[in-house]
Write an enzyme that holds these catalytic residues in place. Structure first.
Site, PDB file in Angstrom:
ATOM      1  N   VAL A  38       0.852  -1.194   0.000  1.00 41.58           N
ATOM      2  CA  VAL A  38       0.000   0.000   0.000  1.00 41.58           C
ATOM      3  C   VAL A  38       0.893   1.251   0.000  1.00 41.58           C
ATOM      4  CG1 VAL A  38      -1.690   1.283   1.394  1.00 41.58           C
ATOM      5  CG2 VAL A  38      -1.830  -1.203   1.232  1.00 41.58           C
ATOM      6  N   LEU A  96       1.896   1.586  -6.758  1.00 41.54           N
ATOM      7  CA  LEU A  96       1.621   0.451  -7.637  1.00 41.54           C
ATOM      8  C   LEU A  96       0.119   0.251  -7.861  1.00 41.54           C
ATOM      9  CD1 LEU A  96       4.253  -2.131  -6.305  1.00 41.54           C
ATOM     10  CD2 LEU A  96       4.435  -0.635  -8.293  1.00 41.54           C
ATOM     11  N   SER A 136      -2.430   0.097  -5.565  1.00 40.97           N
ATOM     12  CA  SER A 136      -3.114  -0.841  -4.667  1.00 40.97           C
ATOM     13  C   SER A 136      -4.575  -0.439  -4.435  1.00 40.97           C
ATOM     14  CB  SER A 136      -2.375  -0.955  -3.327  1.00 40.97           C
ATOM     15  OG  SER A 136      -2.375   0.293  -2.678  1.00 40.97           O
ATOM     16  N   SER A 137      -4.846   0.856  -4.384  1.00 39.20           N
ATOM     17  CA  SER A 137      -6.230   1.302  -4.138  1.00 39.20           C
ATOM     18  C   SER A 137      -7.123   0.948  -5.315  1.00 39.20           C
ATOM     19  CB  SER A 137      -6.301   2.812  -3.932  1.00 39.20           C
ATOM     20  OG  SER A 137      -5.324   3.228  -3.049  1.00 39.20           O
ATOM     21  N   ASP A 190      -4.995   4.012 -13.329  1.00 39.84           N
ATOM     22  CA  ASP A 190      -4.840   2.856 -12.440  1.00 39.84           C
ATOM     23  C   ASP A 190      -6.005   1.868 -12.538  1.00 39.84           C
ATOM     24  OD1 ASP A 190      -2.631   4.310 -11.723  1.00 39.84           O
ATOM     25  OD2 ASP A 190      -2.890   4.056  -9.571  1.00 39.84           O
TER      26      ASP A 190
HETATM   27  O1  PMV Z   1       2.671   7.248  -8.335  1.00 36.31           O
HETATM   28  P1  PMV Z   1       1.410   7.152  -9.090  1.00 36.31           P
HETATM   29  O2  PMV Z   1       1.120   5.795  -9.564  1.00 36.31           O
HETATM   30  O3  PMV Z   1       0.275   7.838  -8.393  1.00 36.31           O
HETATM   31  O4  PMV Z   1       1.632   7.933 -10.467  1.00 36.31           O
HETATM   32  C1  PMV Z   1       1.545   9.298 -10.606  1.00 36.31           C
HETATM   33  C2  PMV Z   1       1.710   9.673 -12.044  1.00 36.31           C
HETATM   34  C3  PMV Z   1       1.852  11.157 -12.284  1.00 36.31           C
HETATM   35  O5  PMV Z   1       2.052  11.318 -13.678  1.00 36.31           O
HETATM   36  C4  PMV Z   1       3.042  11.745 -11.552  1.00 36.31           C
HETATM   37  C5  PMV Z   1       0.617  11.915 -11.853  1.00 36.31           C
HETATM   38  C6  PMV Z   1      -0.609  11.688 -12.691  1.00 36.31           C
HETATM   39  O6  PMV Z   1      -1.707  12.045 -12.220  1.00 36.31           O
HETATM   40  O7  PMV Z   1      -0.537  11.189 -13.818  1.00 36.31           O
END
Ligand code: PMV
Length: 333
Positions: free
Chosen positions: A110, A114, A116-117, A160
């Protein structure tokens, strides 16, 4: 009746941060999964149990407006808002309210960037909707997963939950997703053990962009071109070895550009260089940076790279790209 569903974690292969400025990004599902089992209860209560979510266990139950925390361990509580929202949306979609038990186990750390949520939201929607007799497509689950993120965290690109529900490689540009052809990528993810705040890192890059656009704009443009090149490589007719070599090179350039934006940390760069020294063809930050994870492309060298990451103080996870997104593992009538 009981349904067991699972959904994978994701990594951003190329294009984090520049994606915020309208450039493309490539993300992929990886073989670390969250499992959610849902079963009907005799009463109208909803009970959520989290057994192993890479933070100590926790049990929460709620009915109507009462919430019972049987124990509380920081970040695990955050995961539960996603689970609760996912249950609500699945019930709304099915047009029924029933008492259910939801039980979660997860291989995804978490707060490591990656996804996880999103994985827990997608697996919950998958299990609960099936339990309630709904047959949702993976695309429909992805949309509901995005809705969960919007409700819980206020803003989200939807990368995600989309990757987690659909699986494989996704090319994302300005809100549109395109499925790229599948290829095996032998990778090692290295977790620094700390997490950066995506919100703060995005804001920090924005300040630099506003104060020195003449320097930052060319970096973001280079990142955008690099992602297009990576897409060309993935979709090309090159053989696997040539693809790996080219993708590794692009990963290294992408890491350098992210470092130039200021989102790397000493620990992240140490893990990246340790992986390259141990034989990885490429290694870079994945996600927002400031902590969180890096990943390395290491065909034939995954064990060596994992050892190097451990020696450098990180937690390695040897994994591959997951072709499958949401999976209904078992339905017991
Ligand atoms: O770390 P993560 O999986 O939340 O990735 C963020 C990705 C960014 O480009 C930095 C921010 C976004 O909203 O795309």
């Amino acid at each position: 009746m009981r349904v067991l569903a699972s959904a994978p974690a994701k990594i951003i292969l190329f294009g984090e941060h520049s994606v915020v400025y309208g450039k493309p990004a490539i993300a992929a599902a990886i073989n670390l999964r969250t499992y959610v089992e849902a079963e009907l209860r005799r009463d109208d209560r909803i009970r959520i149990e989290a057994h192993d979510i890479k933070v100590p266990g926790l049990t929460v139950s709620f009915s109507e407006n009462e919430i019972y925390f049987e124990s509380d361990y920081g970040k695990a509580a955050e995961v539960l808002s996603y689970v609760r929202q996912a249950i609500e949306l699945a019930m709304e979609e099915a047009g029924v309210r029933k008492g259910i038990n939801v039980s979660i186990t997860s291989q995804i750390p978490v707060g490591a960037g990656l996804g996880s949520s999103a994985a827990v939201a997608v697996a919950t929607i998958g299990a609960v909707s099936k339990l309630l007799g709904l047959e949702l497509t993976r695309e429909e689950v992805a949309k509901l997963g995005h809705k969960v993120e919007l409700l819980v965290q206020g803003a989200s690109s939807g990368i995600d939950p989309t990757v987690s529900a659909i699986g494989g490689f996704l090319y994302y540009e300005k809100g549109n997703f395109e499925h790229l052809p599948f290829m095996e990528l032998p990778i090692v993810v290295g977790y620094t053990g700390s997490s950066g705040s995506t919100k703060e890192l995005v804001a920090m890059v924005r300040r630099r962009y506003e104060s020195m656009p003449e320097l930052i704009v060319p970096i973001l443009n280079a990142m955008g071109k690099l992602v297009k090149k990576a897409k060309e490589v993935i979709t090309s007719e090159l053989d696997e070895e040539e693809k790996f070599a080219k993708l590794g090179e692009l990963m290294n350039i992408n890491h350098g550009l992210l470092d130039a934006l200021g989102v790397s940390t000493k620990k992240l760069s140490e893990l990246v260089y340790a992986a390259r020294t141990a034989g990885a063809l490429g290694a870079k930050i994945t996600g927002a940076g400031g902590g969180g994870c890096m990943y390395a492309l290491a065909p034939g060298k995954q064990r060596e790279v994992a050892t190097a990451i451990t020696i450098a103080g990180g937690t390695p996870m040897i994994t591959e790209i997951s072709r499958e997104g949401l999976r209904i593992e078992e339905v017991i009538k």
